[in-house]
Design an enzyme around this catalytic site. Structure first.
Site, PDB file in Angstrom:
ATOM      1  N   PHE A 123      55.111  29.162   7.461  1.00 24.23           N
ATOM      2  CA  PHE A 123      55.145  30.603   7.704  1.00 24.23           C
ATOM      3  C   PHE A 123      56.552  30.995   8.130  1.00 24.23           C
ATOM      4  CE2 PHE A 123      54.937  34.520  10.121  1.00 24.23           C
ATOM      5  CZ  PHE A 123      54.256  35.336   9.225  1.00 24.23           C
ATOM      6  N   ASP A 209      63.386  26.588  11.215  1.00 23.98           N
ATOM      7  CA  ASP A 209      62.775  27.821  11.722  1.00 23.98           C
ATOM      8  C   ASP A 209      62.132  27.477  13.067  1.00 23.98           C
ATOM      9  OD1 ASP A 209      61.082  29.896  12.412  1.00 23.98           O
ATOM     10  OD2 ASP A 209      60.391  30.265  10.370  1.00 23.98           O
ATOM     11  N   LYS A 238      60.686  35.205  18.758  1.00 22.83           N
ATOM     12  CA  LYS A 238      59.585  35.189  19.722  1.00 22.83           C
ATOM     13  C   LYS A 238      59.977  35.063  21.197  1.00 22.83           C
ATOM     14  CE  LYS A 238      55.826  34.517  16.637  1.00 22.83           C
ATOM     15  NZ  LYS A 238      55.988  33.951  15.296  1.00 22.83           N
TER      16      LYS A 238
END
Ligand SMILES: *Cc1c(COP(=O)(O)O)cnc(C)c1O
Length: 387
Positions: A123, A209, A238
């Site tokens: 993702f 990532d 995040k």
């Protein structure tokens, strides 16, 4: 627009691992805004930094120098071993910057079809480039035509990557150190260092990532540090702002020199306010040894869940790296989110059968006990109803 199907609740206040809804009911939060509020809700140091900065200056654009951006850039490069930083407002935008770096790297080498290797079940976000990189058909369906320049291989499989050696189109490998949305998939040990070695021998950029795994979540400041690996490009978002929207694309060596004025940009990215939040987060991470706490807390929660649930055949696996915790069940279990919500516990289910816990890293052990006790009995109850 109905891009989400939210639970029937609205929160109006938070403190640490607790949230209060508009009726004054208290909930234990083991999602932390999807790995965002790593330091807990309304952390006083972050709140203080935002209040102070917002009274002084919020935004000027990148047409002028920004002292907080330079300070946060220095803090992130010294923490990570990377050389330079581009600031964005989200994870997807940080990955867009990484994908653009890979293409520039290819164009500089006169590669006409520069291709980035991506993984199954990955993702990387919801923009066109990042949804193309994402290994989930549900994320892509209906948005064709997708972008060119990606090739997909199984996650955790170094042989599959090695088989691409010598392919003249490949310029980069984009990989999550642990797949979060994909089901808390932890690769075999040696995977990241193996990717590093293949990237070195093929002159590919290794791009990690770390949007979900970074900022202490897995028990290291960045998950690559579990294997002592330094990527060429690393993306963050995040937990970087503990709730303030901010993302970052870090680069090292040749990759750090690719962008020039005009080749990339962002109006909001790296503004004084967002960077003040990031600086406060890093201060707390260091002064409270957040990564070390996350490692111990994650171990504690996983062991406790293992003791309570391991004897059940329908519990396939309990996986964790620090405070990324997944409980894989034999049955689709999205229903557990609502069951837990009714007990005033917030959890997440991903990849249909994996209960995912992303608690604030500051959770106390008695709060962790409460989480484990409630969740273990809910899972037992759920599995009994499936039998
Ligand atoms: C959440 C996430 C993203 C996307 O971040 P946004 O801020 O939602 O754009 C990308 N990659 C990973 C690994 C993520 O967990």
């Amino acid at each position: 627009m109905t891009t989400y199907a939210p639970l029937p609740v609205t929160f109006e206040r938070g403190e640490g691992v607790w949230l209060w809804d508009t009726k004054g009911e208290r909930y234990l939060d083991a999602v932390a805004g999807v790995a965002v509020c790593n330091l807990g809700h309304a952390h006083p140091a972050v709140t203080e930094a935002i209040c102070t900065q917002s009274k002084q200056l919020m935004h000027t654009s990148n047409l002028y120098g920004i002292a907080n951006q330079e300070r946060l850039g220095d803090a992130l490069t010294s923490l990570s071993g990377m050389d330079s930083v581009f600031f964005s407002n989200s994870g997807a935008e940080a990955n867009e910057a990484a994908i653009k770096l890979a293409r520039l790297y290819g164009s500089k080498r006169n590669i006409s079809n520069p291709t980035t290797v991506v993984m199954e079940q990955s993702f990387h976000g919801r923009t066109m480039a990042t949804l193309t990189a994402t290994g989930n058909r549900k994320v892509q369906a209906g948005f064709e035509p997708l972008l060119k320049g990606f090739v997909r291989i199984p996650y955790g499989d170094l042989d599959a990557l090695e088989a691409l050696s010598g392919n003249p189109d490949i310029v980069a490998v984009l990989v999550e150190p642990v797949q979060g949305e994909g089901g808390v998939n932890i690769p075999p040990s040696g995977y990241l260092s193996g990717i590093r070695a293949l990237c070195d021998s093929n002159e590919w950029l290794m791009m990690t990532d770390e949007i979900q795994t970074g900022m202490g979540r897995t028990g290291r400041n960045f998950a690559c540090q579990h294997e002592g690996v330094l990527p060429d490009v690393m993306t963050l978002a995040k937990g970087l702002g503990n709730g303030m929207p901010i993302g970052a694309c870090l680069a090292r060596g040749e990759a750090a020199e690719l962008f020039a004025p005009g080749s990339h940009g962002s109006t909001f990215g790296g503004n004084p306010l967002a960077c003040a939040a990031g600086l406060a987060v890093i201060d707390v991470m260091k002064s409270e040894s957040i990564a070390e706490s996350a490692e111990k807390l994650g171990e504690y929660i996983s062991n406790k869940l293992f003791d309570a649930l391991d004897s059940d055949d329908a519990v396939i696996a309990i996986r964790n790296l620090g405070c990324m915790i997944g409980i894989e069940l034999a049955h689709p279990c999205t229903e557990l989110v609502r069951m837990a919500f009714e007990q005033k516990l917030l959890i997440n289910v991903t990849a249909e059968r994996v209960v995912r816990l992303l608690p604030p890293l500051t959770m106390t052990y008695s709060e962790a006990d409460q989480l484990c006790d409630t969740l273990a009995s809910l899972i037992q109850q759920f599995l009994a109803s499936q039998a």
